[in-house]
Design an enzyme around this catalytic site. Structure first.
Site, PDB file in Angstrom:
ATOM      1  CB  CYS A  69      11.319  66.588  22.841  1.00  0.00           C
ATOM      2  SG  CYS A  69      11.605  64.810  22.800  1.00  0.00           S
ATOM      3  CG  HIS A  87       9.958  43.473  34.302  1.00  0.00           C
ATOM      4  ND1 HIS A  87      10.249  42.145  34.080  1.00  0.00           N
ATOM      5  CD2 HIS A  87      10.821  43.866  35.284  1.00  0.00           C
ATOM      6  CE1 HIS A  87      11.234  41.750  34.883  1.00  0.00           C
ATOM      7  NE2 HIS A  87      11.587  42.772  35.630  1.00  0.00           N
ATOM      8  CB  VAL A 102       4.792  44.155  29.813  1.00  0.00           C
ATOM      9  CG1 VAL A 102       6.106  44.287  30.566  1.00  0.00           C
ATOM     10  CG2 VAL A 102       4.986  43.232  28.600  1.00  0.00           C
ATOM     11  N   PRO A 141       5.352  24.230  36.481  1.00  0.00           N
ATOM     12  CG  PRO A 141       4.779  24.275  34.199  1.00  0.00           C
ATOM     13  CD  PRO A 141       4.949  25.145  35.395  1.00  0.00           C
ATOM     14  NE  ARG A 175       6.473  40.473  23.745  1.00  0.00           N
ATOM     15  CZ  ARG A 175       7.014  40.899  24.895  1.00  0.00           C
ATOM     16  NH1 ARG A 175       8.079  41.668  24.869  1.00  0.00           N
ATOM     17  NH2 ARG A 175       6.501  40.551  26.051  1.00  0.00           N
ATOM     18  N   GLY A 233       4.821  30.844  37.966  1.00  0.00           N
ATOM     19  CA  GLY A 233       5.135  30.946  36.542  1.00  0.00           C
ATOM     20  C   GLY A 233       6.298  31.851  36.202  1.00  0.00           C
ATOM     21  CB  THR A 234       8.653  33.878  37.538  1.00  0.00           C
ATOM     22  OG1 THR A 234       9.916  34.495  37.258  1.00  0.00           O
ATOM     23  CG2 THR A 234       8.531  33.629  39.028  1.00  0.00           C
ATOM     24  CB  CYS A 253       8.346  62.707  21.423  1.00  0.00           C
ATOM     25  SG  CYS A 253       7.884  63.621  22.908  1.00  0.00           S
TER      26      CYS A 253
HETATM   27  P1  OAD Z   1      10.486  32.961  31.765  1.00  0.00           P
HETATM   28  O1  OAD Z   1      10.151  32.666  30.357  1.00  0.00           O
HETATM   29  O2  OAD Z   1      11.919  33.146  32.122  1.00  0.00           O
HETATM   30  O3  OAD Z   1       9.926  31.792  32.682  1.00  0.00           O
HETATM   31  C1  OAD Z   1       8.634  31.297  32.530  1.00  0.00           C
HETATM   32  C2  OAD Z   1       8.381  30.287  33.636  1.00  0.00           C
HETATM   33  O4  OAD Z   1       7.016  29.881  33.533  1.00  0.00           O
HETATM   34  C3  OAD Z   1       9.217  29.003  33.536  1.00  0.00           C
HETATM   35  O5  OAD Z   1       9.753  28.697  34.817  1.00  0.00           O
HETATM   36  C4  OAD Z   1       8.198  27.923  33.107  1.00  0.00           C
HETATM   37  O6  OAD Z   1       8.505  26.654  33.643  1.00  0.00           O
HETATM   38  C5  OAD Z   1       6.929  28.491  33.708  1.00  0.00           C
HETATM   39  N1  OAD Z   1       5.685  28.076  33.044  1.00  0.00           N
HETATM   40  C6  OAD Z   1       5.475  27.762  31.740  1.00  0.00           C
HETATM   41  N2  OAD Z   1       4.166  27.487  31.536  1.00  0.00           N
HETATM   42  C7  OAD Z   1       3.545  27.630  32.732  1.00  0.00           C
HETATM   43  C8  OAD Z   1       2.194  27.508  33.177  1.00  0.00           C
HETATM   44  N3  OAD Z   1       1.206  27.160  32.347  1.00  0.00           N
HETATM   45  N4  OAD Z   1       1.922  27.735  34.487  1.00  0.00           N
HETATM   46  C9  OAD Z   1       2.923  28.093  35.347  1.00  0.00           C
HETATM   47  N5  OAD Z   1       4.204  28.237  34.981  1.00  0.00           N
HETATM   48  C10 OAD Z   1       4.510  28.012  33.700  1.00  0.00           C
HETATM   49  O7  OAD Z   1       9.597  34.221  32.197  1.00  0.00           O
HETATM   50  P2  OAD Z   1       9.787  35.208  33.452  1.00  0.00           P
HETATM   51  O8  OAD Z   1      10.302  34.473  34.631  1.00  0.00           O
HETATM   52  O9  OAD Z   1       8.540  35.967  33.577  1.00  0.00           O
HETATM   53  O10 OAD Z   1      11.942  40.772  31.342  1.00  0.00           O
HETATM   54  O11 OAD Z   1      10.919  36.152  32.889  1.00  0.00           O
HETATM   55  C11 OAD Z   1      11.301  37.252  33.654  1.00  0.00           C
HETATM   56  C12 OAD Z   1      11.671  38.396  32.763  1.00  0.00           C
HETATM   57  O12 OAD Z   1      12.615  37.971  31.766  1.00  0.00           O
HETATM   58  C13 OAD Z   1      10.540  38.955  31.934  1.00  0.00           C
HETATM   59  O13 OAD Z   1       9.748  39.875  32.641  1.00  0.00           O
HETATM   60  C14 OAD Z   1      11.265  39.629  30.815  1.00  0.00           C
HETATM   61  C15 OAD Z   1      12.210  38.513  30.484  1.00  0.00           C
HETATM   62  O14 OAD Z   1      13.320  38.825  29.735  1.00  0.00           O
HETATM   63  C16 OAD Z   1      12.173  41.822  30.586  1.00  0.00           C
HETATM   64  O15 OAD Z   1      11.813  41.901  29.423  1.00  0.00           O
HETATM   65  C17 OAD Z   1      12.914  42.912  31.301  1.00  0.00           C
END
Ligand code: OAD
Length: 247
Positions: free
Chosen positions: A150, A119, A103, A214, A70, A187-188, A147
């Site tokens: 340790c 995160h 991240v 979207p 990644r 975008g979440t 590390c």
């Molecule tokens: P997700 O993959 O769950 O959600 C991504 C969101 O972005 C979805 O609602 C899509 O519809 C939207 N999306 C896709 N393309 C887009 C674009 N071009 N513009 C705007 N929106 C778009 O990702 P997160 O909500 O970030 O945590 O996920 C939250 C957490 O779950 C992450 O931080 C990670 C993951 O597991 C950890 O690793 C702890």
């Protein structure tokens, strides 16, 4: 793209804008999201095997290698117009805070100066045993690196499932809710707690919540404005519409 005139007025009059972002903001940079069907990381990999402390204890080589993959992916890309439009608002609004679940560090790369990383950050490393932060220059060639303090195993500085969010970041995010006039949710999927509670708390605090995605998410219900589209298209158009003379 047309926007409600009252929304543009709210943006122009705002003194503090908060943007809460997720993987969708970085999608147009070429970084896969987690939950989008077909392209999302969790459609191809199991989070339990890669993003938990137990997975790292069980198979540290696989976990380290997955994060190294990644990192390679992220090293090759840069901020997109969505990140840049968020950063550009700093020239137009007294204060802009980014609260991100990402991240990848792309908000900082785009020029945002106040970024709260809920995160963690994939470019940071820390010891899984003694929690010391290990700078890149001190990483040994082992997989995972050892590390220097340790002899424990070094892991990426991200928050895994089952772990608490960094306390300082969470406190800062809560403070932002006290002062921000506007709270963007961009975008979440809004499925991962406790981060996903922030837009609800923002609404409860009387902030104007603007959702950009979207797809439909549970936060459509609490947002006063829902802008359906990609962050890299909607954000630049919105900033230009709100501040046509300067943006
Ligand atoms: P997700 O993959 O769950 O959600 C991504 C969101 O972005 C979805 O609602 C899509 O519809 C939207 N999306 C896709 N393309 C887009 C674009 N071009 N513009 C705007 N929106 C778009 O990702 P997160 O909500 O970030 O945590 O996920 C939250 C957490 O779950 C992450 O931080 C990670 C993951 O597991 C950890 O690793 C702890």
């Amino acid at each position: 793209m047309d926007f409600a005139p009252d929304l543009l007025d709210i943006l122009r009059n705002a003194r503090h804008i908060a943007t809460f972002t997720g993987a969708g903001v970085s999608a147009e940079s070429g970084i896969p999201t987690f939950r989008d069907a077909q392209t999302g990381l969790w459609a191809k990999y199991r989070a339990e095997d890669l993003a938990t402390p137990e997975a790292f204890r069980r198979d540290p080589v696989t976990v380290w290698d997955w994060y190294a993959w990644r990192r390679d992916l992220m090293r090759a890309v840069g901020p997109n117009p969505g990140h840049l439009a968020i950063a550009a608002m700093e020239r137009l609004v007294q204060r802009v805070t980014v609260i991100t679940q990402n991240v990848d560090g792309l908000h900082m790369q785009a020029g945002s100066s106040e970024v709260i990383e809920l995160h963690g950050n994939i470019w940071h490393n820390l010891c899984a045993d003694c929690s010391a932060s290990v700078p890149e220059s001190e990483l040994t060639a082992d997989i995972p690196p050892v590390c220097p303090h340790c002899q424990g195993k070094v892991r990426p500085g991200v928050v895994w499932f089952g772990e608490a969010l960094p306390a300082q970041a969470w406190t800062r995010a809560a403070e932002v809710l006290e002062t921000a006039d506007v709270f963007f949710c961009i975008g979440t999927s809004s499925l991962v707690e406790p981060a996903a509670s922030l837009p609800r708390d923002a609404r409860a605090c009387g902030r104007t919540v603007i959702q950009i995605n979207p797809e439909v998410t549970s936060h459509d219900e609490i947002a006063q404005y829902v802008l359906r589209g990609k962050a890299g298209e909607v954000m630049p158009a919105l900033v230009k519409a709100a501040w046509p003379q300067v943006a």
